[in-house]
Design an enzyme around this catalytic site. Structure first.
Site, PDB file in Angstrom:
ATOM      1  N   ARG A  97     -24.184  80.550  55.128  1.00  0.00           N
ATOM      2  CA  ARG A  97     -22.872  81.167  54.914  1.00  0.00           C
ATOM      3  C   ARG A  97     -21.775  80.356  55.593  1.00  0.00           C
ATOM      4  O   ARG A  97     -20.664  80.213  55.060  1.00  0.00           O
ATOM      5  CB  ARG A  97     -22.894  82.620  55.418  1.00  0.00           C
ATOM      6  N   LYS A 198     -16.458  83.910  55.985  1.00  0.00           N
ATOM      7  CA  LYS A 198     -16.169  84.510  57.290  1.00  0.00           C
ATOM      8  C   LYS A 198     -15.068  83.721  57.996  1.00  0.00           C
ATOM      9  O   LYS A 198     -15.226  83.241  59.126  1.00  0.00           O
ATOM     10  CB  LYS A 198     -17.451  84.612  58.118  1.00  0.00           C
ATOM     11  N   GLU A 234     -14.666  96.849  51.509  1.00  0.00           N
ATOM     12  CA  GLU A 234     -15.530  96.850  52.692  1.00  0.00           C
ATOM     13  C   GLU A 234     -14.764  97.382  53.891  1.00  0.00           C
ATOM     14  O   GLU A 234     -13.563  97.628  53.815  1.00  0.00           O
ATOM     15  CB  GLU A 234     -16.085  95.462  52.962  1.00  0.00           C
TER      16      GLU A 234
END
Lengths: 353, 353
Positions: A97, A198, A234
């Protein structure tokens, strides 16, 4: 922090545990002993870094991270098992990620092997900070950011990959399930933005509504999509799932929500349990109409959502014992903490020799 | 950087100028002698900081800026006049804009007086780095960011307000006008986001398309609005204006574009010149249909846009001598550099005693 002046970390002391009141451990910054740092110049690749004593960075005031927000973070946990092994949970997934995020933010990145090796080194160099079994975890915080000076035009001359560690307990303090505010004005991410990686740029911009929600007594905020304001995305740092009958539903990965690693595990486990799992657009109405709602994340693990409040209307959900969330939580934590055999190949034991 | 260990800046040397090849000066990082640093704990106010030698920051790896992108920047210029005065251009406006951004990102901020005082101190402490008249400016870069460690939950314990300086020449190298790519996929900002303030989170997320555009030979990118993808917003770091007949039009401030200080001045000057100035939604078609297009910013000042390319179709505009942009550029630079009397009250002379 001058790595070259500190070639070796202080040896891990003979004490098994650091002087921490483990029972009182929350989720916050605790200074530990050592961290890992690697640097990389523009056009080059990350080479092996080194463990250095935990200390402040020396960073250029003109660095790209401080001036233009070029940075990513990751989060994962190391657990001490009841038979005194140390295990990580899917660290390769965090490494992958980080690479996707680095591509998005135009940064070089460590290989997955380097990433996982760095994590292991940081865990061992802070071994006494890993909580006793059942008391929490050692949270690892990898950072990748542009550290070189840049004004006006690219390229950024230098990048930094660092991993530090903090012992942590529970993330959400509400044992009886979370009470969320569905945020009706501030959005978290938009299509073509950085919501799917992220990036550090996703977080402080929504603190303004997090602070407001906490003042109003809510545990956390649930964000809606920027394009229509009608679909659930989210929480601040967790994915959301809804359960109705035999169907478990979670927002699909369309670039605006984070591809959570716990999310991925929960999709697999719920399917193992016999549920039908759907990844799709989730209108607020579907969430409000659900029997059970929960969130997932490295920090939150799997946590029941007791209620959501949308435009001042509060809706409550099934919570606690007997919920799918509690079953998923137990299953996942049993695997993460080595209490049951890991038949998934998700855990990585750290060789302590 | 330990301010207390360095109570006084090195005295400004007797040399009038630093050893810089002024003719070759571009827009990039140049290390100068001194910077200003002030810190502030959570719940307190910024007190007067101090001038310290320019050096790397010592910053917590767990700081909110490195982990959650909590930071703002500003940019303004100091000019040396032909009669050897030093002048700033509307520094109070930057101080006010920093405050608006700090509110948005949940940070305390310096008062406008502190802000302007810090700017003046940095200019004087780097006086020999101010280019000779006509050769550029001393660019001031104020930063405000969360410097204290935070993991998981607020508040951020410490904030940092710093100002450093770099001598700069032209920002855009294209003397013959810019060739812009109108970006059709990546958006810069969305409603309720941070596009209206100078948050560091607005910049690195769009580098991916800036790099692509530069590879394709474009000077810069013009972004469209995230909501519809139909309306013009701004360049990477400049506002955009279009001219048709006697009407000058620029996108209105609706929260997704930056309230540029040069933009504000240009609106006033164009009006003084007898143009009708409109701030409104600007569809791409209106821009393509314009006679002249230009951009404004502290770095860009006022620069003609020679062409835009949208979905592979290139449109050219009036450029160079005789354009409104060239008239605005000359008028603005004459005021900024003290070549004409400032009847607007826009310039602030720095007392050199």
């Amino acid at each position: 922090m001058a790595p070259s002046a500190q070639p070796l970390p202080p040896s891990v002391s003979d004490e098994k545990y650091a002087n921490v009141k483990w029972e009182e451990l929350g989720f916050g910054f605790v200074r530990t002993d050592n961290m890992y740092v690697a640097k990389c110049s523009f056009g080059e690749s990350f080479q092996e870094g080194k463990i250095v004593p935990y200390a402040d960075f020396e960073i250029s005031p003109c660095s790209s991270v401080l001036n233009y927000g070029q940075g990513l973070y990751e989060g994962l946990k190391a657990y001490r098992t009841e038979d005194d092994r140390i295990i990580l949970f899917r660290p390769d997934q965090n490494g992958l990620r980080l690479q996707a995020g680095a591509d998005r933010l135009c940064m070089p990145y460590p290989s997955v092997e380097q990433f996982v090796s760095a994590i292991k080194q940081v865990v061992l160099a802070n071994k006494k900070w890993i909580p006793p079994p059942g008391k929490g975890a050692l949270y690892l915080r990898p950072l990748l950011f542009g550290s070189g000076p840049i004004l006006g035009s690219l390229p950024v001359p230098e990048f930094n990959f660092t991993v530090f560690a903090c012992p942590v307990g529970r993330y959400h303090k509400d044992n009886s399930g979370l009470n969320l505010k569905i945020e009706d004005k501030v959005r978290r991410a938009f299509s073509s933005g950085t919501g799917g990686v992220k990036s550090i740029t996703n977080y402080s911009p929504v603190w303004i509504t997090m602070i407001e929600a906490k003042k109003q007594g809510f545990s956390d905020v649930l964000f809606l999509d920027a394009a229509t304001g009608k679909n659930v995305e989210e929480l601040f740092a967790a994915n959301v799932f809804i359960v109705k009958g035999n169907v478990v539903t979670t927002p699909e990965l369309s670039g605006t929500i984070l591809a959570g690693i716990t999310r991925k595990c929960v999709i697999e486990l719920a399917s193992d349990f016999g549920y039908k799992v759907e990844e799709r657009v989730v209108p607020v109405e579907d969430l409000i109409d659900a029997e059970e709602v929960f969130c997932t994340g490295t920090a939150a693990i799997v946590t029941n959502i007791a209620s959501v409040t949308f435009k001042d209307k509060k809706t409550e959900f099934k919570n606690g014992e007997g919920t799918l969330a509690s079953k998923l939580f137990k299953t996942l934590v049993d695997i993460q903490t080595g209490r049951v055999e890991d038949t998934k190949g998700w855990t990585v034991e750290i060789d302590q020799c």
